[in-house]
Scaffold this active site. Structure first.
Site, short mmCIF file in Angstrom:
data_model
loop_
_atom_site.label_atom_id
_atom_site.label_comp_id
_atom_site.label_asym_id
_atom_site.label_seq_id
_atom_site.Cartn_x
_atom_site.Cartn_y
_atom_site.Cartn_z
N TYR A 1 -14.39 -12.84 0.86
CA TYR A 1 -15.07 -11.58 0.54
C TYR A 1 -16.39 -11.83 -0.17
CZ TYR A 1 -11.44 -8.14 1.76
OH TYR A 1 -10.58 -7.32 2.44
N ARG B 1 0.83 -1.21 0.00
CA ARG B 1 0.00 0.00 0.00
C ARG B 1 0.86 1.26 0.00
NH1 ARG B 1 -3.83 -0.76 4.52
NH2 ARG B 1 -4.30 -2.82 3.69
N ARG C 1 -3.40 6.34 0.95
CA ARG C 1 -3.99 7.57 1.49
C ARG C 1 -3.09 8.32 2.46
NH1 ARG C 1 -9.44 5.38 3.83
NH2 ARG C 1 -8.24 3.44 3.86
N ASP D 1 -6.81 -3.42 -7.21
CA ASP D 1 -7.47 -4.00 -6.04
C ASP D 1 -7.69 -5.49 -6.28
OD1 ASP D 1 -10.12 -4.63 -4.29
OD2 ASP D 1 -8.98 -2.98 -3.42
N ARG E 1 -7.29 11.46 -5.74
CA ARG E 1 -8.45 10.57 -5.65
C ARG E 1 -9.73 11.29 -5.23
NH1 ARG E 1 -10.79 7.32 -5.73
NH2 ARG E 1 -10.94 6.08 -3.85
#
Length: 367
Positions: A165, A38, A42, A87, A51
């Site tokens: 998921y 990552r 962010r 992703d 973004r």
């Protein structure tokens, strides 16, 4: 290179820094290579700005956007590898499931799989070029724009993690709905895991064809399985993926290092080191020296600083890194965190981590 759509996966710039690839193969390096899971994330103000107001999966489907986000951390830090911005849940999408990124909640499946008959709703055969071609275009574009600075890593989620998921409908602390399938519907579970494996193999081969120079398989939910369930529902599929990808690449004379990261799967370390991957990624719950002993020098290792150590002052980060490097040794080792970077982390501390890895490993290599 004016029109990004016309960029082809050939005539790539010559690689200038192959430290990461050499470490994957267990070869000597001048310094220990480092990258962060990552690293395009962010915690970077430029990432948040780029973004802002954009749908997450729309961003994933834009090769130009993925390229820009992949390159951002490389402009700040001397990482030794880039990982394509994407992703793991693009695979369930390609199989026909609706996946949305909900603010404050994370990935959400409005209609998760509930019973075995729901498998009939999935695409039985996925044309990865048609459904996931945007990822391949992003890889090709990024590989050109990197200009040979560092290698580019492609990735996928592992079958069990994706299955979890798809049944849970999002994140979960217990994964009890997905594990219910393992105990109540083992045959259907294997059917779904096999379907996912087939798509993943084609997807990874497509990434290499597009320009990926290494591949990482994320088994993020290994920790909720016990050793017995891991042996039945995770490990065989992880091995299948590596074997099938490597066999097909060999036919065309290619060889791309593969990394398996089974978070919290320390009970399976010996097995993972014998599953056709060059590198085994580790989370922070494993002692470096113990990991070296248990894997017996069969593989390179990657990891495993606790991401929360980045909240420490820079001097303390340097001490933690030094100790980690002494534990792993500098050969057949790639420095990373034991999980991804968190959004509230200070970019300066990430820079301190990278610098500490490079500085201490060069010093250790002189001893």
């Amino acid at each position: 290179m004016e029109n990004d759509d016309l960029i082809l996966p050939k005539d790539f710039p010559k690689l200038k820094n192959d430290t990461f690839l050499r470490a994957c193969q267990g070869q000597e390096t001048n310094h220990v290579p480092v990258w962060c899971m990552r690293q395009a994330g962010r915690y970077l103000p430029e990432f948040r700005e780029f973004r802002a107001g954009k749908d997450f999966f729309e961003t994933c489907r834009s090769p130009a956007a993925c390229c820009e986000l992949t390159l951002q951390p490389l402009r700040r830090f001397p990482f030794d590898a880039a990982i394509i911005f994407s992703d793991i849940l693009v695979i369930p999408q390609a199989m026909g499931m609706d996946v949305q990124m909900v603010a404050g909640k994370g990935p959400t499946f409005p209609e998760p799989l509930k019973e075995p008959e729901d498998l009939l709703l999935l695409q039985p055969k996925v044309d990865v070029n048609k459904e996931l071609g945007y990822v391949f275009k992003a890889i090709t574009l990024t590989r050109h724009k990197l200009d040979g600075k560092v290698p580019l890593i492609g990735f996928t989620g592992a079958p069990w993690t994706l299955m979890a998921y798809m049944i849970e409908g999002g994140g979960s602390t217990t994964h009890s709905k997905a594990k219910r399938w393992l105990y109540r519907h083992p045959e259907a579970s294997h059917k779904l895991l096999k379907m996912l494996t087939d798509v993943i193999v084609e997807y990874l081969l497509g990434q290499v064809a597009a320009g990926a120079q290494a591949l990482q398989v994320f088994e993020s939910h290994a920790g909720c399985l016990g050793p017995v369930e891991f042996q039945e529902f995770s490990l065989p599929y992880l091995r299948d993926i590596a074997r099938k990808v490597k066999d097909q690449l060999k036919e065309s004379g290619q060889d791309v290092p593969m990394i398996v990261f089974a978070k919290d799967g320390h009970y399976g370390l010996e097995d993972l080191s014998q599953s056709h991957y060059e590198v085994v990624g580790l989370d922070w719950t494993i002692d470096p020296r113990s990991a070296r002993e248990r894997t017996g020098g069969k593989v390179s290792l990657q990891g495993n600083m606790d991401p929360c150590a980045l909240y420490a002052p820079k001097e303390r980060i340097s001490e933690i890194v030094k100790k980690m490097l002494e534990g792993f040794g500098t050969r057949g080792y790639i420095a990373n965190l034991g999980h991804g970077l968190y959004p509230d982390m200070d970019p300066e501390n990430v820079g301190a981590f990278v610098e500490a890895v490079h500085t201490h490993s060069r010093h250790l290599n002189l001893k």
